[in-house]
Design a protein around this motif. Structure first.
Motif, short mmCIF file in Angstrom:
data_model
loop_
_atom_site.label_atom_id
_atom_site.label_comp_id
_atom_site.label_asym_id
_atom_site.label_seq_id
_atom_site.Cartn_x
_atom_site.Cartn_y
_atom_site.Cartn_z
N MET A 18 -10.85 45.53 43.72
CA MET A 18 -9.60 45.49 42.98
C MET A 18 -9.25 44.03 42.68
O MET A 18 -9.42 43.15 43.50
N ASN A 19 -8.74 43.81 41.48
CA ASN A 19 -8.25 42.49 41.11
C ASN A 19 -6.94 42.24 41.83
O ASN A 19 -6.03 43.06 41.76
N THR A 20 -6.86 41.12 42.51
CA THR A 20 -5.62 40.79 43.19
C THR A 20 -4.94 39.65 42.45
O THR A 20 -5.52 39.01 41.60
N VAL A 21 -3.71 39.41 42.82
CA VAL A 21 -2.92 38.39 42.15
C VAL A 21 -2.47 37.37 43.18
O VAL A 21 -2.13 37.71 44.31
N GLU A 22 -2.53 36.13 42.81
CA GLU A 22 -2.02 35.03 43.63
C GLU A 22 -1.38 34.02 42.69
O GLU A 22 -1.85 33.81 41.58
N TRP A 23 -0.32 33.40 43.17
CA TRP A 23 0.32 32.35 42.39
C TRP A 23 -0.58 31.13 42.36
O TRP A 23 -1.18 30.76 43.37
N SER A 24 -0.71 30.54 41.20
CA SER A 24 -1.48 29.30 41.08
C SER A 24 -0.89 28.46 39.97
O SER A 24 -0.11 28.96 39.14
N GLU A 25 -1.27 27.22 39.93
CA GLU A 25 -0.76 26.31 38.90
C GLU A 25 -1.18 26.72 37.49
O GLU A 25 -0.56 26.30 36.52
N THR A 26 -2.20 27.54 37.38
CA THR A 26 -2.62 27.99 36.04
C THR A 26 -1.56 28.89 35.41
O THR A 26 -1.60 29.12 34.20
N LEU A 27 -0.62 29.38 36.22
CA LEU A 27 0.45 30.23 35.71
C LEU A 27 1.72 29.46 35.37
O LEU A 27 2.66 30.03 34.82
N LEU A 28 1.75 28.17 35.71
CA LEU A 28 2.93 27.34 35.42
C LEU A 28 3.02 27.06 33.92
O LEU A 28 2.02 26.72 33.28
N LEU A 29 4.24 27.18 33.39
CA LEU A 29 4.47 26.98 31.96
C LEU A 29 5.42 25.83 31.66
O LEU A 29 5.75 25.60 30.51
N ASP A 30 5.87 25.14 32.68
CA ASP A 30 6.78 24.01 32.52
C ASP A 30 8.10 24.44 31.86
O ASP A 30 8.68 23.70 31.07
N PHE A 31 8.51 25.64 32.17
CA PHE A 31 9.82 26.14 31.76
C PHE A 31 10.38 26.88 32.97
O PHE A 31 10.04 28.05 33.21
N PRO A 32 11.19 26.18 33.78
CA PRO A 32 11.61 26.73 35.09
C PRO A 32 12.15 28.16 35.08
O PRO A 32 11.79 28.93 35.98
N PRO A 33 12.97 28.57 34.11
CA PRO A 33 13.43 29.97 34.17
C PRO A 33 12.28 30.98 34.13
O PRO A 33 12.34 32.02 34.78
N MET A 34 11.23 30.68 33.38
CA MET A 34 10.08 31.58 33.33
C MET A 34 9.21 31.41 34.56
O MET A 34 8.74 32.40 35.14
N ASP A 35 8.98 30.17 34.96
CA ASP A 35 8.12 29.93 36.12
C ASP A 35 8.67 30.61 37.38
O ASP A 35 7.92 31.21 38.15
#
Length: 147
Positions: A1-18
């Motif tokens: 199964m594909n799992t999910v982990e937070w990583s810097e590749t998910l950062l968008l430099d928009f704090p409300p979204m991040d």
């Protein structure tokens, strides 16, 4: 199964979204790790968060007239509908289907974040940086509220 982990590749430099994305990843990871007896509740928590998460993004896109809003909002609707179907499956005892769904959601979320959400974050940063200038240049109009 594909799992999910937070990583810097998910950062968008928009704090409300991040911030909301980080919470989504945490909740999805909890659902993926949940034993069968608590999976329906964990999946429900992911859905509840996602309704607010997508709702906020949809609102931003509509208020700021984001060019790619229609496609982005449609993806949100489709994903939420599938997630809700998953909750029905979980409540019916079909945990394997929900676990597979969670893995697919993890893959979709990473791609969605790095493409459509990245474009929205860029747009939102632009709107925020333009907002003070609009207020100054259009003093006779109603003020524009920054997202």
């Amino acid at each position: 199964m594909n799992t999910v982990e937070w990583s810097e590749t998910l950062l968008l430099d928009f704090p409300p979204m991040d911030e909301v994305h980080h919470t989504f990843v945490d909740l999805l990871a909890l659902a993926q790790a949940a034993p069968d007896e608590t999976l329906p509740q964990a999946w429900s928590a992911v859905i509840d968060h996602t309704v607010r998460h997508f709702g906020n993004e949809d609102d931003w896109m509509r208020r700021t007239r984001f060019a790619a809003a229609d496609n982005h909002i449609m993806q949100h609707k489709v994903v939420l509908n599938v997630m809700r179907e998953g909750l029905g499956l979980a409540r019916a005892g079909n945990m394997a289907a929900v676990r597979e769904m969670a893995g697919e959601l993890a893959v979709w979320f990473a791609k969605h974040t790095q493409t459509l959400d990245a474009a929205l974050a860029l747009h939102m940063r632009s709107v925020q940086s333009d907002a003070p200038a609009r207020r100054t240049n259009r003093a006779n109009e109603h003020p524009v509220s920054a997202p």
